[in-house]
Each structure stands twice: as C-alpha cells, then as structure tokens.
Design a protein around this motif. Sequence first.
Motif, PDB file in Angstrom:
ATOM      1  N   SER A  55       0.833  -1.193   0.000  1.00 31.61           N
ATOM      2  CA  SER A  55       0.000   0.000   0.000  1.00 31.61           C
ATOM      3  C   SER A  55       0.873   1.250   0.000  1.00 31.61           C
ATOM      4  O   SER A  55       1.995   1.251   0.522  1.00 31.61           O
ATOM      5  CB  SER A  55      -0.931   0.015   1.217  1.00 31.61           C
ATOM      6  OG  SER A  55      -0.179   0.142   2.412  1.00 31.61           O
ATOM      7  N   GLU A  56       0.357   2.309  -0.619  1.00 31.58           N
ATOM      8  CA  GLU A  56       1.010   3.612  -0.634  1.00 31.58           C
ATOM      9  C   GLU A  56      -0.006   4.650  -0.162  1.00 31.58           C
ATOM     10  O   GLU A  56      -1.143   4.683  -0.636  1.00 31.58           O
ATOM     11  CB  GLU A  56       1.482   3.980  -2.041  1.00 31.58           C
ATOM     12  CG  GLU A  56       2.515   3.041  -2.633  1.00 31.58           C
ATOM     13  CD  GLU A  56       3.903   3.238  -2.042  1.00 31.58           C
ATOM     14  OE1 GLU A  56       4.097   4.233  -1.310  1.00 31.58           O
ATOM     15  OE2 GLU A  56       4.779   2.402  -2.313  1.00 31.58           O
ATOM     16  N   LEU A  57       0.400   5.488   0.774  1.00 27.84           N
ATOM     17  CA  LEU A  57      -0.456   6.551   1.285  1.00 27.84           C
ATOM     18  C   LEU A  57      -0.440   7.717   0.297  1.00 27.84           C
ATOM     19  O   LEU A  57       0.623   8.203  -0.088  1.00 27.84           O
ATOM     20  CB  LEU A  57       0.045   7.012   2.653  1.00 27.84           C
ATOM     21  CG  LEU A  57      -0.749   8.123   3.349  1.00 27.84           C
ATOM     22  CD1 LEU A  57      -2.152   7.643   3.687  1.00 27.84           C
ATOM     23  CD2 LEU A  57      -0.023   8.580   4.607  1.00 27.84           C
ATOM     24  N   LEU A  58      -1.625   8.159  -0.144  1.00 28.62           N
ATOM     25  CA  LEU A  58      -1.725   9.262  -1.095  1.00 28.62           C
ATOM     26  C   LEU A  58      -2.001  10.576  -0.365  1.00 28.62           C
ATOM     27  O   LEU A  58      -2.640  10.582   0.686  1.00 28.62           O
ATOM     28  CB  LEU A  58      -2.837   8.976  -2.111  1.00 28.62           C
ATOM     29  CG  LEU A  58      -2.707   7.686  -2.921  1.00 28.62           C
ATOM     30  CD1 LEU A  58      -3.835   7.592  -3.962  1.00 28.62           C
ATOM     31  CD2 LEU A  58      -1.349   7.602  -3.607  1.00 28.62           C
ATOM     32  N   PRO A  59      -1.551  11.714  -0.927  1.00 29.99           N
ATOM     33  CA  PRO A  59      -1.686  13.007  -0.244  1.00 29.99           C
ATOM     34  C   PRO A  59      -3.050  13.656  -0.459  1.00 29.99           C
ATOM     35  O   PRO A  59      -3.156  14.810  -0.890  1.00 29.99           O
ATOM     36  CB  PRO A  59      -0.569  13.843  -0.888  1.00 29.99           C
ATOM     37  CG  PRO A  59      -0.488  13.320  -2.284  1.00 29.99           C
ATOM     38  CD  PRO A  59      -0.745  11.831  -2.165  1.00 29.99           C
ATOM     39  N   CYS A  60      -4.125  12.919  -0.181  1.00 27.65           N
ATOM     40  CA  CYS A  60      -5.485  13.463  -0.338  1.00 27.65           C
ATOM     41  C   CYS A  60      -6.405  12.761   0.647  1.00 27.65           C
ATOM     42  O   CYS A  60      -6.001  11.806   1.317  1.00 27.65           O
ATOM     43  CB  CYS A  60      -5.987  13.277  -1.779  1.00 27.65           C
ATOM     44  SG  CYS A  60      -5.908  11.576  -2.396  1.00 27.65           S
ATOM     45  N   ALA A  86       0.895   6.261  -9.009  1.00 28.25           N
ATOM     46  CA  ALA A  86       0.414   5.237  -8.077  1.00 28.25           C
ATOM     47  C   ALA A  86       1.099   5.303  -6.724  1.00 28.25           C
ATOM     48  O   ALA A  86       0.579   4.775  -5.737  1.00 28.25           O
ATOM     49  CB  ALA A  86       0.612   3.852  -8.692  1.00 28.25           C
ATOM     50  N   SER A  87       2.257   5.948  -6.647  1.00 30.99           N
ATOM     51  CA  SER A  87       2.977   6.055  -5.376  1.00 30.99           C
ATOM     52  C   SER A  87       2.674   7.351  -4.641  1.00 30.99           C
ATOM     53  O   SER A  87       3.216   7.600  -3.568  1.00 30.99           O
ATOM     54  CB  SER A  87       4.491   5.951  -5.627  1.00 30.99           C
ATOM     55  OG  SER A  87       4.808   4.700  -6.192  1.00 30.99           O
ATOM     56  N   GLY A  88       1.825   8.204  -5.237  1.00 29.95           N
ATOM     57  CA  GLY A  88       1.459   9.442  -4.580  1.00 29.95           C
ATOM     58  C   GLY A  88       2.229  10.654  -5.039  1.00 29.95           C
ATOM     59  O   GLY A  88       1.989  11.765  -4.551  1.00 29.95           O
ATOM     60  N   PRO A 350      -2.792  -4.108   4.006  1.00 28.34           N
ATOM     61  CA  PRO A 350      -1.674  -3.573   4.804  1.00 28.34           C
ATOM     62  C   PRO A 350      -1.782  -2.061   4.988  1.00 28.34           C
ATOM     63  O   PRO A 350      -1.019  -1.281   4.409  1.00 28.34           O
ATOM     64  CB  PRO A 350      -0.454  -3.949   3.951  1.00 28.34           C
ATOM     65  CG  PRO A 350      -0.959  -3.875   2.542  1.00 28.34           C
ATOM     66  CD  PRO A 350      -2.409  -4.320   2.595  1.00 28.34           C
ATOM     67  N   LEU A 351      -2.741  -1.636   5.801  1.00 26.85           N
ATOM     68  CA  LEU A 351      -2.958  -0.213   6.035  1.00 26.85           C
ATOM     69  C   LEU A 351      -2.305   0.204   7.349  1.00 26.85           C
ATOM     70  O   LEU A 351      -2.103  -0.613   8.254  1.00 26.85           O
ATOM     71  CB  LEU A 351      -4.454   0.105   6.074  1.00 26.85           C
ATOM     72  CG  LEU A 351      -5.259  -0.324   4.837  1.00 26.85           C
ATOM     73  CD1 LEU A 351      -6.709   0.121   4.995  1.00 26.85           C
ATOM     74  CD2 LEU A 351      -4.653   0.225   3.560  1.00 26.85           C
ATOM     75  N   GLN A 352      -1.984   1.479   7.455  1.00 24.39           N
ATOM     76  CA  GLN A 352      -1.305   1.986   8.643  1.00 24.39           C
ATOM     77  C   GLN A 352      -2.223   1.975   9.861  1.00 24.39           C
ATOM     78  O   GLN A 352      -3.413   2.258   9.759  1.00 24.39           O
ATOM     79  CB  GLN A 352      -0.800   3.412   8.397  1.00 24.39           C
ATOM     80  CG  GLN A 352       0.279   3.507   7.335  1.00 24.39           C
ATOM     81  CD  GLN A 352       0.765   4.929   7.131  1.00 24.39           C
ATOM     82  OE1 GLN A 352       0.310   5.845   7.800  1.00 24.39           O
ATOM     83  NE2 GLN A 352       1.693   5.108   6.201  1.00 24.39           N
ATOM     84  N   ASP A 353      -1.639   1.648  11.019  1.00 26.50           N
ATOM     85  CA  ASP A 353      -2.329   1.731  12.316  1.00 26.50           C
ATOM     86  C   ASP A 353      -3.615   0.915  12.361  1.00 26.50           C
ATOM     87  O   ASP A 353      -4.558   1.255  13.092  1.00 26.50           O
ATOM     88  CB  ASP A 353      -2.647   3.196  12.663  1.00 26.50           C
ATOM     89  CG  ASP A 353      -1.381   4.050  12.688  1.00 26.50           C
ATOM     90  OD1 ASP A 353      -0.350   3.528  13.139  1.00 26.50           O
ATOM     91  OD2 ASP A 353      -1.448   5.207  12.252  1.00 26.50           O
ATOM     92  N   GLY A 354      -3.688  -0.148  11.557  1.00 24.69           N
ATOM     93  CA  GLY A 354      -4.873  -0.987  11.590  1.00 24.69           C
ATOM     94  C   GLY A 354      -6.124  -0.318  11.078  1.00 24.69           C
ATOM     95  O   GLY A 354      -7.239  -0.686  11.462  1.00 24.69           O
ATOM     96  N   SER A 355      -5.973   0.680  10.211  1.00 25.75           N
ATOM     97  CA  SER A 355      -7.136   1.397   9.681  1.00 25.75           C
ATOM     98  C   SER A 355      -8.018   0.458   8.865  1.00 25.75           C
ATOM     99  O   SER A 355      -7.550  -0.545   8.311  1.00 25.75           O
ATOM    100  CB  SER A 355      -6.679   2.558   8.786  1.00 25.75           C
ATOM    101  OG  SER A 355      -5.899   3.472   9.503  1.00 25.75           O
ATOM    102  N   VAL A 377      -6.316   8.170   2.036  1.00 26.14           N
ATOM    103  CA  VAL A 377      -6.551   7.425   0.797  1.00 26.14           C
ATOM    104  C   VAL A 377      -5.292   6.619   0.497  1.00 26.14           C
ATOM    105  O   VAL A 377      -4.170   7.128   0.618  1.00 26.14           O
ATOM    106  CB  VAL A 377      -6.871   8.378  -0.378  1.00 26.14           C
ATOM    107  CG1 VAL A 377      -6.989   7.601  -1.690  1.00 26.14           C
ATOM    108  CG2 VAL A 377      -8.160   9.141  -0.099  1.00 26.14           C
ATOM    109  N   TYR A 378      -5.473   5.356   0.083  1.00 27.14           N
ATOM    110  CA  TYR A 378      -4.351   4.464  -0.190  1.00 27.14           C
ATOM    111  C   TYR A 378      -4.438   3.931  -1.616  1.00 27.14           C
ATOM    112  O   TYR A 378      -5.521   3.712  -2.169  1.00 27.14           O
ATOM    113  CB  TYR A 378      -4.357   3.272   0.777  1.00 27.14           C
ATOM    114  CG  TYR A 378      -4.026   3.614   2.205  1.00 27.14           C
ATOM    115  CD1 TYR A 378      -2.713   3.535   2.669  1.00 27.14           C
ATOM    116  CD2 TYR A 378      -5.016   3.997   3.094  1.00 27.14           C
ATOM    117  CE1 TYR A 378      -2.403   3.838   3.997  1.00 27.14           C
ATOM    118  CE2 TYR A 378      -4.723   4.304   4.414  1.00 27.14           C
ATOM    119  CZ  TYR A 378      -3.428   4.228   4.851  1.00 27.14           C
ATOM    120  OH  TYR A 378      -3.118   4.518   6.154  1.00 27.14           O
TER     121      TYR A 378
END
Length: 384
Positions: A55-60, A86-88, A350-355, A377-378
């Motif tokens: 997963s990649e965290l997007l800036p939105c 795709a990587s943000g 595989p999201l951050q902090d168990g989101s 958004v991921y």
Amino acid sequence: MPRMTGHLKYSNVASSEKKRYAQIRSWAILIFIVVLIAAGIYAIRHSGSTSEISSELLPCTASQDVTCFGDSVLYYDNASIHCLNASGGVRWSLPVGANAHFSTSSTHIVVWSGSRLFIVDKNGRPTYNENQIAEIQFARIGSRYCAAVVGDDTSPTLVIRALDGTSVDEESEAYTKKMMLDCGFYGEADQYLWTLSMDIYGTAVNTILNTFQVGKMNTGIVSLGEFLAYKVLFANNALHVFTTQQMYTFDYKGVQNMSDTRLVYGWYFLDCFQPERGNAYILLARNPKRSMLNVITELRILSGSMDRRYTLPKACIGASIQGKNLYAFAADYLYRADVDKQSFYGYRLPLQDGSEITSFFGLTTSGRAIVGTSTAVYSISLPQ
C-alpha cells in the motif's frame, strides 16, 4: 468341566473398553477431518499474505473527489485538480478555482465551474478555457468531443465542442420541458452521442433515450417508461441501458434488440471490463451502496449468455473487475476470484495503524486499487 465365569467377565469388560476406545478414536478422527476441512476453506479465503500486496499513502482525503484516471489518480482540493502517480507523486496540478467539478475519458478531462468550461489533456495542458452561453449543469468528454449541458434545469441546451473548443453542434428542441440526466459518447471513434432525459411535465414519469451522430443528425429516440434509467454502457458494439427493473440493449440508432433484455431488479451496475476480443464482463451488485448499510454481499456477472452469481466471504465496501479477475474490498480484506470460478482468495489489507477502509474509488489501468479510510486514501497493489 471347569467354571470360567471370572475370565468371561474380564473378557467382556475388555471388549467393551476396546469398543468404547474405538468409538472415541473414530469421533476424534472425524472431528479432526472436519476441522481440517474448515481450516482449509478458511485458508483459501483468508490466508493471503500481506507481503503479496503493498500500500502507498496518497496526499489526499476521501472527500476530495478522488477519481481513477488511466494509470493515475485525480483529486480536487477546492482550488486545483492534482494528478498523482500510483505512489502518490504529483504529476501535475491545474488551478481551476472554487466550486469546480470534473469528468474524465481515458485521455482527457473536462472541468466546469459556473459558466466556465476547461478541456484538459492527460498531461494537464488545457486545450480550451472559455465561458459558455449560460451556467453549466454538467459536462462529459470523449476521445474527440466534449458535451456540456447548459442553461435552465427544465429546458437545457446541449452544446458539443471539439477538444480544441471548436463549436460542433447545439441542441435545445429535444430537451424542451425535460430534465437532462446524463450523456456520453460512443462508437469506434466516439462519433455518436447518447443522452438520458426525463419528461417532468407529462402525466407520468418517463425517461427518454436520444441518440445522435455528432454534427449530423438525430438517429433515434426511445421512451424507457416510468422506471428510472441510471446507466448507459457501450459494450460489444451496443448500448446497454440499465433501469431499476431491466437491462435493455440497443444498436447505434436506438433500435432495441428484444432478445437481449435482462431482468436486473434488485441489482445495480458496478463496473464493466471489455476485453480486446469476446464479450464484455458486466458486474452487478445486489442492493449495493444505495442501502443504508452501504455494503455488498453478493455479486453477479453478465457476459454473453453467461449469468453467474458470487457470494462474498464477508460484507464488502466495493467491487470491480479487471481482466478475468474479480476484486472485492471489505473493511480489512481484499478478495480476489477468477470469473470462471466462484471461490475467493483473501489478502489482509496492509494499512497503517490498523485502519479500515470505508470507501472504494476504483482500479487504475496499472493494477492498483484506490481505497479510502475515514482519514486517508491508499493505493493498493492488486494480486494476480
């Protein structure tokens, strides 16, 4: 003859104990087999390793009109439209001002705000930017033309322009005392246009399908009746119109193919994949996204004569199809199935902090799923 009463009693007790032990052993083996089968089924559905997807965290955020655009992702922050990889990473940004809206084709974007209309290519370069004759209700774009619905809600004007802004056509008579619902381009070169409008002044509600050859003539008009038509799909060289009751099929000129009408009551269009050869795969969901629970538990695929249903391992937020892979997204799992099979394989997200995800925005052409949580958004890689 000597008496053997004690020995017989002992033999009977031993025999009874052996039978009891054999029964217990048989039950233990049976229970073990059942548990093994259940574990196998669970593993098939749930044991996908998170190392197989990333997963990649997007800036939105999920509230910023997040939209898949080819292999990219678009979002609007109430000032500019941004295009991400795709990587943000930001590929480009276009200032469009506040209260703007946009729609996409595979290669272009149309943006409108008030009476201002922007036509933008996939690299973020505007090819047209001017005010129209009246405020824009909405706009749609194809590979050659852009259509904007402008003016009064109940008697709008349809304005068609080339991608450089050149005026091509204008239609208002067909929509007198009608409310425009949607429109879109179709054909091998997007040389045709369909529109959906609603007669709001008649004695009964009636949805109307109009078809046009761009810049030339009206090719057809079809009354679809009282059931709401909400989606027109061009696939297999035909127009498929979805109402809350039926899926109707029409040719380029709006002539109905009576043999290709499907009952879709209780189902709702989600997605479609058109391979280079063969029939398109049309994905439906039972009572999705319109329900209060906003969940999907069952999917259905129409493709030629095939009509197949799939029960999801757990309630999902969204689903899509790419190639022959069917993907569904639960709060914490991604599920994949081959369209020719009905078993799903599960991958923990595989999201951050168990989101947990709360929204699904679609798939990119590069094999990424775009999902949203309450705060982020991921971009998720898709297993094949």
